[in-house]
Design a protein around this motif. Structure first.
Motif, mmCIF file in Angstrom:
data_model
loop_
_atom_site.group_PDB
_atom_site.id
_atom_site.type_symbol
_atom_site.label_atom_id
_atom_site.label_comp_id
_atom_site.label_asym_id
_atom_site.label_seq_id
_atom_site.Cartn_x
_atom_site.Cartn_y
_atom_site.Cartn_z
ATOM 1 N N ARG A 201 0.810 -1.215 0.000
ATOM 2 C CA ARG A 201 0.000 0.000 0.000
ATOM 3 C C ARG A 201 0.846 1.270 0.000
ATOM 4 O O ARG A 201 0.299 2.371 -0.095
ATOM 5 C CB ARG A 201 -0.914 0.011 1.233
ATOM 6 N N LEU A 205 -0.388 4.897 -1.296
ATOM 7 C CA LEU A 205 -0.525 5.923 -0.258
ATOM 8 C C LEU A 205 0.354 7.141 -0.548
ATOM 9 O O LEU A 205 -0.022 8.275 -0.226
ATOM 10 C CB LEU A 205 -0.155 5.331 1.106
ATOM 11 N N GLN A 208 -1.508 9.081 -2.999
ATOM 12 C CA GLN A 208 -2.613 9.747 -2.324
ATOM 13 C C GLN A 208 -2.126 10.906 -1.460
ATOM 14 O O GLN A 208 -2.802 11.930 -1.333
ATOM 15 C CB GLN A 208 -3.368 8.734 -1.460
ATOM 16 N N TYR A 506 -7.434 -4.295 1.293
ATOM 17 C CA TYR A 506 -8.406 -3.314 0.810
ATOM 18 C C TYR A 506 -8.618 -2.240 1.865
ATOM 19 O O TYR A 506 -8.518 -2.481 3.067
ATOM 20 C CB TYR A 506 -9.738 -3.990 0.492
ATOM 21 N N THR A 507 -8.940 -1.044 1.388
ATOM 22 C CA THR A 507 -9.214 0.058 2.307
ATOM 23 C C THR A 507 -10.552 -0.177 2.996
ATOM 24 O O THR A 507 -11.376 -0.965 2.540
ATOM 25 C CB THR A 507 -9.250 1.391 1.546
ATOM 26 N N GLY A 508 -10.758 0.576 4.090
ATOM 27 C CA GLY A 508 -11.991 0.393 4.840
ATOM 28 C C GLY A 508 -13.228 0.735 4.048
ATOM 29 O O GLY A 508 -14.268 0.077 4.164
ATOM 30 N N SER A 509 -13.145 1.776 3.197
ATOM 31 C CA SER A 509 -14.319 2.161 2.413
ATOM 32 C C SER A 509 -14.694 1.068 1.420
ATOM 33 O O SER A 509 -15.881 0.772 1.223
ATOM 34 C CB SER A 509 -14.038 3.471 1.679
ATOM 35 N N GLY A 545 -3.055 1.524 -6.704
ATOM 36 C CA GLY A 545 -4.295 1.681 -5.956
ATOM 37 C C GLY A 545 -5.535 1.383 -6.773
ATOM 38 O O GLY A 545 -6.618 1.164 -6.217
ATOM 39 N N GLN A 548 -8.088 -1.547 -6.210
ATOM 40 C CA GLN A 548 -9.196 -1.482 -5.272
ATOM 41 C C GLN A 548 -10.390 -0.710 -5.815
ATOM 42 O O GLN A 548 -11.382 -0.524 -5.104
ATOM 43 C CB GLN A 548 -8.731 -0.852 -3.957
ATOM 44 N N GLY A 571 -15.432 6.922 4.484
ATOM 45 C CA GLY A 571 -14.285 7.167 3.626
ATOM 46 C C GLY A 571 -14.684 7.327 2.158
ATOM 47 O O GLY A 571 -15.859 7.497 1.815
ATOM 48 N N ALA A 573 -14.026 6.057 -2.086
ATOM 49 C CA ALA A 573 -13.664 4.950 -2.975
ATOM 50 C C ALA A 573 -13.912 5.370 -4.414
ATOM 51 O O ALA A 573 -14.680 6.304 -4.698
ATOM 52 C CB ALA A 573 -14.495 3.712 -2.644
#
Length: 849
Positions: A201, A205, A208, A506-509, A545, A548, A571, A573
């Motif tokens: 990640r 990141l 981002q 995977y991200t939380g969203s 990224g 995802q 969040g 997405a």
């Protein structure tokens, strides 16, 4: 260290707090069954941490709390404190006196304490390790404990010996340390997997983070512009506010006038309501008075009806009472007559009682006189009987001597005949035993030859068995290694499946959206593509990224998902609608011929047809090259117009920037899925190999077992032959011994015949003497029996007289007792009659009143 005292409160049969003091030496607790002796031992086990309700002789742990009696309420808790003298320092790092306490409340809460401080059960167990005082230690020996220790398994006895040797505490610490190390190892494996996932990640990141920096800069500019806009709008609002204030003043004046009119009308309404309420109150009072009068009238009518009914019933009661009084007088006269008859009957019984007492006294005198005469005759008969018994004994002795002598003569004559008969057959038996011996020697030689042949066969079979055993061992070792590898891969697959299930990486969203099962959502980009393993690192690096990003049916679905994330503050997405995302065209001639070119990134990916445009939009202008050198050459040739990614994950971006470094080969989402697929294939392959090895082992095992059984059969035959050899040798030895005995017996028979003839001569002399003495004793016995018979006849007459007197006396005593009982019964009847008469007079008086 020794047990100093024990405090018990509320435990089983001890509701009150008691203190048991144990001095140095032997202390015994004695008492009847059910007094609670065993409960003291149970309390010691319980305070030391016993958890088994069966050991504590209960069904549940609450049973140890005093449950109450008829006269006493149950207790709400049970508490036991064990005080131990530790002045000798047996338990290091502790005070000179140790107080261990356990409490249990009826609500189910419990606590352990050492010297008043709350501790865990684990702390108490560790405290008493290697002291023998633990709940499983050898210091508490209850019923059946010795038999349990003797009959325990080896590992259970080992625990007791370790406790006695003082090493159980170190073994416990070793086990705890190994458990913690194993847990730490598992945590390290988990952290390594998580670290690998997190490293993938970093690059997304970073991108981002750059975007976030740009966002902050633009936000500042936006903020300044918004402030300027708001200042202009405030000026406009101030002007509008002044105009509105003027309108408000005019409207307020009009409002006050209307308000005054409304108040005037409300005053008129209030006067009307007040008058209406007064009329309503008067009406309610009149209605209430009417109800009270009606109730009073109804009550008076009810009372009149009740009184008339009482008068009627009272008349009936008077008539009934007069009849009852007449009946009482009749009953009273009858009872008085019965009382008079009972008194007369008692007087008759008293006279009869006196007559029986006089007869009993006379009969007892006759009975005592007869008993004295019988006692005197018994003494005389005893002497005569003793003399007769002595004569009988002498007679028996002489008869026995006579019979013994006669028997000796018969036996010795028969013995002589047997010896003579045996002597005639000894020579034949000697010849027979010699023939048997020669036959046994021949059989022995034959068996020795057979044993030699069996031993040769045994050697061959043992070599074959050893060879098969080694082959089976090799196959088993290979199988164990394959099974270990198979288990390792299955464990790794399980971990990866768990990570897939938990959507690690995977991200939380993204997780939030996918877990909602929203209609029209098809999952992530990474979840909807299949990539060959050799390109997995390159594709993961190229997508970054974007792996995802979530694929959805349409723009409406994307808006619905964004609204969901916004409402739940879950969040952000990126959503790729199938209807709006289109692929990119790539027209670069001669690219396939360049050195180091591998493939176009979007062409090597397998996916559903409707998702092809999305894959093309993400990777349509991405080229895969062999390494960074060839990638650089291709980029220079095409003026850095498109992005190139190498097989090991280095990137040359469109425009000429380079991105690279080390890459975790097992950290990416796609790599993880490919690894799962590879593991599935490896597991299938290893399972097949394990199956083949098991089949081979299963084939070899029965063959080895067959050879083993053959070896055992040969050994059994050899053992049987050897046993037969021993038997034949023993038989030969026995035949030789028998032959020698027969030869010796021939010499001894003549001597035995001489001895038997001498015994016969002595026995005949004894027979003549015993016969003469026996005739004399028989005459004496006849005279003694005649005298004894005369005494017996006289004694029987006296016994008959005594029995008649005794029977008559018993009957008279029984009758006398019956008369006393009848007198008592009649007295009781008279008492009851008098009580009934008194009761009748009392009832008659009450009825008259």
């Amino acid at each position: 260290m020794y047990l100093k005292s024990l405090d018990i409160q509320g435990f089983k049969s001890f509701p009150d707090k008691i203190n048991l003091t144990f001095d140095k030496g032997l202390t015994a607790v004695v008492g009847p069954n059910g007094s609670g002796k065993s409960n003291i031992g149970d309390s010691v086990r319980w305070v030391l941490g016993e958890q088994s309700t069966k050991t504590l002789r209960g069904n549940k742990m609450e049973d140890v709390i005093f449950s109450g009696t008829v006269a006493r309420k149950p207790m709400g808790f049970a508490a036991v404190t064990l005080n131990i003298d530790n002045s000798d320092g047996t338990i290091s790092d502790m005070e000179e006196e140790i107080a261990v306490t356990r409490k249990l409340y009826r609500s189910g809460e419990s606590e352990y304490m050492i010297n008043g401080k709350s501790v865990r059960l684990k702390d108490i167990n560790e405290l008493f390790m290697d002291t023998g005082l633990g709940r499983d230690g050898y210091s508490i020996i209850g019923q059946g404990r010795i038999a349990e220790i003797v009959g325990a398994k080896s590992n259970e006895r080992r625990d007791i010996f370790e406790e006695a040797a003082g090493i159980s505490k170190f073994r416990y610490k070793k086990t705890e340390a190994e458990r913690k190390l194993l847990q730490a190892q598992e945590n390290l494996f988990r952290l390594t997997d998580i670290l690998s996932e997190l490293e993938s990640r970093i690059e997304p990141l970073r991108i981002q983070s750059e975007k976030a920096g740009q966002f902050i800069e633009l936000s500042e500019k936006k903020k300044k512009l918004e402030i300027s806009v708001w200042i202009n709008r405030l000026d406009e609002m101030k002007q509008n506010l002044e105009k509105l204030e003027e309108k408000i003043l005019i409207s307020r004046t009009e409002y006050e006038n209307v308000e005054n009119d409304i108040q005037e009308q409300e005053r008129h309404l209030e006067d009307g309501y007040r008058k209406m309420q007064e009329c309503t109150i008067k009406s309610d009072e009149i209605r209430r008075k009417m109800i009270v009068e009606e109730q009073a009238s109804s009550e008076m009518k009810s009372q009149i009806a009740v009184l008339e009914n009482d008068i009627k019933h009272s008349g009936n009661d008077i008539v009934t009472a007069e009849k009852s009084i007449e009946e009482f007088h009749k009953t009273k006269n009858s009872l008085i007559e019965k009382k008079r008859e009972s008194v007369q009957f008692i007087e008759n019984l008293e006279n009869e009682k006196i007559n029986f007492e006089n007869e009993i006294s006379g009969t007892e005198k006759i009975l005592r006189k007869t008993e004295k005469e019988i006692s005197s005759m018994n003494e005389s008969s005893g002497k005569s009987g003793a003399e007769l018994n002595n004569l009988y004994i002498k007679q028996s002795e002489k008869r026995f001597s006579l019979e013994s002598a006669t028997k000796i003569i018969s036996e010795e004559i028969r013995h002589i005949l047997v010896i003579q008969e045996n002597s005639s057959g000894i020579a034949g038996k000697i010849a027979e035993y010699s023939a048997k011996k020669e036959k046994a020697v021949s059989e022995l030689e034959k068996i020795r030859n057979e044993v030699s042949e069996l031993e040769k066969n045994l050697s061959k079979c043992e070599k074959l068995y050893e060879s098969g055993k080694n082959e089976y061992k090799n196959i088993t070792e290979k199988l164990q290694k394959l099974e270990y590898n198979l288990t390792d891969r299955q464990q790794r697959r399980k971990i990866l499946h768990e990570m897939e299930k938990n959507m690690e990486g995977y991200t939380g969203s993204v997780k939030t959206v996918l877990r909602q099962n929203i209609s029209g959502v098809h999952g992530t980009v990474a979840g909807n593509m299949n990539v060959p393993q050799q390109y997995a690192v390159a594709i993961e690096t190229a997508l970054g990224g974007a792996m995802q990003n979530i694929i959805v049916d349409s723009e409406d679905t994307a808006k619905k998902c964004i609204e969901f994330l916004k409402i739940n503050k879950s969040g952000r997405a990126t959503f790729l609608p199938v209807t709006s995302v289109k692929g990119r065209d790539f027209n670069e001639n001669g690219l396939e011929k360049c050195s180091g070119f591998v493939a176009m990134a979007d062409k090597i990916i397998e996916c559903r047809a409707e998702f092809r445009d999305i894959i093309s939009s993400l990777l349509g202008r991405t080229v895969i090259a062999e390494d960074i050198t060839t990638a650089t050459e291709i980029s220079k040739k095409y003026k850095y117009r498109f992005r190139i990614v190498t097989l090991d994950g280095q990137i040359i971006n469109a425009g000429g920037s380079f991105t690279g470094g080390s890459v975790q080969k097992t950290s990416g989402i796609i790599t993880r899925r490919n690894e799962i697929n590879a593991l599935e294939k490896d597991i299938e392959k290893l399972s097949g190999e394990c199956g083949k090895l098991r089949e081979s082992a299963e084939k070899i095992r029965p063959e080895n077992q067959k050879i083993f059984n053959q070896i055992e059969n040969i050994k059994s035959e050899i053992t049987a032959h050897k046993n037969e050899t021993v038997r034949i040798k023993a038989e030969i030895s026995g035949l030789e011994s028998l032959t020698g005995q027969l030869e010796n017996q021939t010499a001894d028979n003549a001597h035995l015949i001489e001895e038997s003839e001498k015994k016969i001569s002595d026995a005949r002399a004894e027979t003549e003497n015993s016969g003469r003495e026996l005739a004399e004793i028989s005459e004496k016995i006849a005279d003694a029996e005649k005298n004894l018979e005369e005494e017996k006849s006289e004694k029987e007459k006296l016994n008959l007289t005594m029995n008649e007197c005794s029977g008559k006396l018993s009957e008279m005593k029984i009758r006398h007792a019956g008369i006393i009982k009848d007198i008592q019964a009649k007295n009781d009847d008279i008492s009851r009659i008098e009580e009934n008469i008194t009761s009748l007079e009392k009832n008659t008086t009450e009825m008259k009143e």
